[in-house]
Design a protein around this motif. Structure first.
Motif, mmCIF file in Angstrom:
data_model
loop_
_atom_site.group_PDB
_atom_site.id
_atom_site.type_symbol
_atom_site.label_atom_id
_atom_site.label_comp_id
_atom_site.label_asym_id
_atom_site.label_seq_id
_atom_site.Cartn_x
_atom_site.Cartn_y
_atom_site.Cartn_z
ATOM 1 N N MET A 168 0.849 -1.194 0.000
ATOM 2 C CA MET A 168 0.000 0.000 0.000
ATOM 3 C C MET A 168 0.885 1.246 0.000
ATOM 4 O O MET A 168 1.822 1.362 0.776
ATOM 5 N N GLY A 169 0.598 2.210 -0.905
ATOM 6 C CA GLY A 169 1.418 3.407 -1.025
ATOM 7 C C GLY A 169 1.213 4.343 0.148
ATOM 8 O O GLY A 169 0.194 4.326 0.822
ATOM 9 N N THR A 170 2.203 5.208 0.361
ATOM 10 C CA THR A 170 2.117 6.182 1.441
ATOM 11 C C THR A 170 1.158 7.290 1.052
ATOM 12 O O THR A 170 1.213 7.817 -0.057
ATOM 13 N N HIS A 171 0.246 7.652 1.936
ATOM 14 C CA HIS A 171 -0.712 8.721 1.673
ATOM 15 C C HIS A 171 0.002 10.061 1.751
ATOM 16 O O HIS A 171 0.665 10.375 2.733
ATOM 17 N N TYR A 172 -0.128 10.870 0.681
ATOM 18 C CA TYR A 172 0.536 12.168 0.645
ATOM 19 C C TYR A 172 -0.342 13.213 1.310
ATOM 20 O O TYR A 172 -1.468 13.448 0.910
ATOM 21 N N CYS A 173 0.205 13.830 2.341
ATOM 22 C CA CYS A 173 -0.529 14.874 3.060
ATOM 23 C C CYS A 173 0.324 16.137 3.055
ATOM 24 O O CYS A 173 1.519 16.086 3.349
ATOM 25 N N HIS A 174 -0.270 17.265 2.663
ATOM 26 C CA HIS A 174 0.479 18.511 2.540
ATOM 27 C C HIS A 174 1.049 18.963 3.880
ATOM 28 O O HIS A 174 0.464 18.736 4.929
ATOM 29 N N LEU A 175 2.197 19.632 3.799
ATOM 30 C CA LEU A 175 2.839 20.149 5.001
ATOM 31 C C LEU A 175 2.065 21.340 5.548
ATOM 32 O O LEU A 175 1.409 22.071 4.809
ATOM 33 N N LYS A 176 2.162 21.534 6.847
ATOM 34 C CA LYS A 176 1.556 22.695 7.493
ATOM 35 C C LYS A 176 2.602 23.804 7.596
ATOM 36 O O LYS A 176 3.796 23.559 7.410
ATOM 37 N N LEU A 177 2.136 25.024 7.891
ATOM 38 C CA LEU A 177 3.042 26.173 7.905
ATOM 39 C C LEU A 177 4.197 25.992 8.884
ATOM 40 O O LEU A 177 5.352 26.303 8.554
ATOM 41 N N ASP A 178 3.923 25.474 10.090
ATOM 42 C CA ASP A 178 5.010 25.315 11.064
ATOM 43 C C ASP A 178 6.043 24.300 10.572
ATOM 44 O O ASP A 178 7.237 24.433 10.848
ATOM 45 N N GLU A 179 5.578 23.290 9.811
ATOM 46 C CA GLU A 179 6.516 22.309 9.233
ATOM 47 C C GLU A 179 7.357 22.971 8.142
ATOM 48 O O GLU A 179 8.553 22.679 8.002
ATOM 49 N N ARG A 180 6.738 23.841 7.369
ATOM 50 C CA ARG A 180 7.472 24.532 6.305
ATOM 51 C C ARG A 180 8.526 25.478 6.902
ATOM 52 O O ARG A 180 9.599 25.660 6.323
ATOM 53 N N ARG A 181 8.221 26.080 8.032
ATOM 54 C CA ARG A 181 9.207 26.941 8.706
ATOM 55 C C ARG A 181 10.441 26.132 9.104
ATOM 56 O O ARG A 181 11.584 26.554 8.913
ATOM 57 N N LYS A 182 10.199 24.970 9.701
ATOM 58 C CA LYS A 182 11.320 24.105 10.117
ATOM 59 C C LYS A 182 12.091 23.607 8.906
ATOM 60 O O LYS A 182 13.333 23.578 8.912
ATOM 61 N N SER B 96 16.740 13.230 4.297
ATOM 62 C CA SER B 96 16.331 12.050 5.069
ATOM 63 C C SER B 96 16.191 12.386 6.558
ATOM 64 O O SER B 96 15.265 11.917 7.231
ATOM 65 N N GLU B 97 17.098 13.229 7.075
ATOM 66 C CA GLU B 97 17.034 13.611 8.486
ATOM 67 C C GLU B 97 15.858 14.566 8.745
ATOM 68 O O GLU B 97 15.175 14.475 9.769
ATOM 69 N N ILE B 98 15.629 15.485 7.785
ATOM 70 C CA ILE B 98 14.483 16.400 7.903
ATOM 71 C C ILE B 98 13.184 15.611 7.950
ATOM 72 O O ILE B 98 12.312 15.858 8.791
ATOM 73 N N ALA B 99 13.065 14.641 7.035
ATOM 74 C CA ALA B 99 11.864 13.808 6.979
ATOM 75 C C ALA B 99 11.668 13.058 8.291
ATOM 76 O O ALA B 99 10.545 12.947 8.801
ATOM 77 N N ASP B 100 12.770 12.565 8.833
ATOM 78 C CA ASP B 100 12.707 11.815 10.089
ATOM 79 C C ASP B 100 12.255 12.726 11.238
ATOM 80 O O ASP B 100 11.420 12.341 12.056
ATOM 81 N N ARG C 38 7.758 12.569 8.481
ATOM 82 C CA ARG C 38 7.192 12.526 7.136
ATOM 83 C C ARG C 38 7.994 11.593 6.246
ATOM 84 O O ARG C 38 9.156 11.289 6.523
ATOM 85 N N ASP C 39 7.368 11.189 5.142
ATOM 86 C CA ASP C 39 8.088 10.393 4.155
ATOM 87 C C ASP C 39 9.012 11.332 3.363
ATOM 88 O O ASP C 39 8.605 12.453 3.041
ATOM 89 N N PRO C 40 10.242 10.919 3.046
ATOM 90 C CA PRO C 40 11.144 11.796 2.280
ATOM 91 C C PRO C 40 10.535 12.298 0.974
ATOM 92 O O PRO C 40 10.780 13.433 0.565
ATOM 93 N N SER C 41 9.705 11.466 0.307
ATOM 94 C CA SER C 41 9.087 11.874 -0.957
ATOM 95 C C SER C 41 8.169 13.081 -0.748
ATOM 96 O O SER C 41 8.034 13.935 -1.636
ATOM 97 N N THR C 42 7.532 13.164 0.424
ATOM 98 C CA THR C 42 6.663 14.301 0.738
ATOM 99 C C THR C 42 7.490 15.577 0.817
ATOM 100 O O THR C 42 7.069 16.637 0.335
ATOM 101 N N ILE C 43 8.683 15.491 1.418
ATOM 102 C CA ILE C 43 9.570 16.651 1.543
ATOM 103 C C ILE C 43 10.065 17.089 0.168
ATOM 104 O O ILE C 43 10.014 18.277 -0.171
#
Length: 219
Positions: free
Chosen positions: A1-15, A27-31, A35-40
């Motif tokens: 089953m594929g990973t569900h893609y969910c958009h980042l929130k503003l606080d996540e985008r700041r980080k 990879s470290e940011i995703a961790d 989040r999944d690295p593909s989302t980043i």
């Protein structure tokens, strides 16, 4: 089953912007964000700012990324790009229609441009809808005017009421033809006992409206 893609929130985008500037691996940011690295990667690609005249300004900036994301979403909001459609829906809401009734009528009449009731609710509570106070036209926000001295406990109690949560799942999911919803429209006492009863078949949405001389459920 594929990973569900969910958009980042503003606080996540700041980080994300801060960590990209610090040259942290994706990879470290995703961790860290859980989040999944593909989302980043996808968010960086879609929402990166590019300045051809001043390349040094190009990069991933949180507020710019958030703005690009919201603008892209607005393109898909039919209520924004079709003001005539929004005005027609607003008129129906003011007339007492529910979003479900409006969407159902659009489907029934096969409108070339139509929206679901979820879209109406989503727009009403979006930034644009809140600024226009569009949400105030929703049935649950419409203020009910009651006579002075009206007391809620004077309302007639309905005995042996059957909760909709108890109906079979196949009925709830509208998989079978032949299940009907019944509703009663009552008027002030000075108009007598007469009322209007409506019956709606759940699959086809075929509706029957009839005059009913009695308020009790038996007739």
């Amino acid at each position: 089953m594929g990973t569900h893609y969910c958009h980042l929130k503003l606080d996540e985008r700041r980080k994300l912007a801060k960590w990209l500037e610090a040259k942290m691996p994706i990879s470290e940011i995703a961790d860290r964000l859980g989040r999944d690295p593909s989302t980043i990667y996808r968010d960086i690609k879609r929402n990166r700012y590019t300045d051809d005249e001043l390349p040094e300004l190009s990069g991933y900036h949180a507020l710019v990324a958030q703005d690009k994301y919201e603008q892209r979403r607005a393109i898909h909001r039919k209520m924004i790009i079709h003001p005539d459609l929004k005005a027609a829906i607003e008129d129906r809401l003011k007339a007492g229609w529910s979003p479900e009734q409006i969407a159902g009528r659009m489907r029934l009449e096969r409108h070339p441009i139509r929206v679901s009731h979820e879209t109406i609710y989503r727009f009403a509570y979006s930034k644009d809808g809140r600024e226009e106070q569009f949400y105030r036209h929703l049935p649950e926000h419409r203020r009910r005017r009651r006579p002075r001295g009206y007391r809620r406990h004077n309302r007639t109690h309905i005995f042996d009421v059957q909760s909709l949560s108890h109906r079979p799942e196949r009925v709830s999911e509208r998989l079978e033809f032949g299940h009907w919803e019944c509703d009663l429209m009552m008027f002030r006492k000075e108009h007598g006992k007469v009322n209007v009863t409506s019956l709606v078949e759940r699959v086809s949405r075929y509706a029957v409206v009839m005059r009913n001389e009695d308020r009790t459920s038996k007739p």
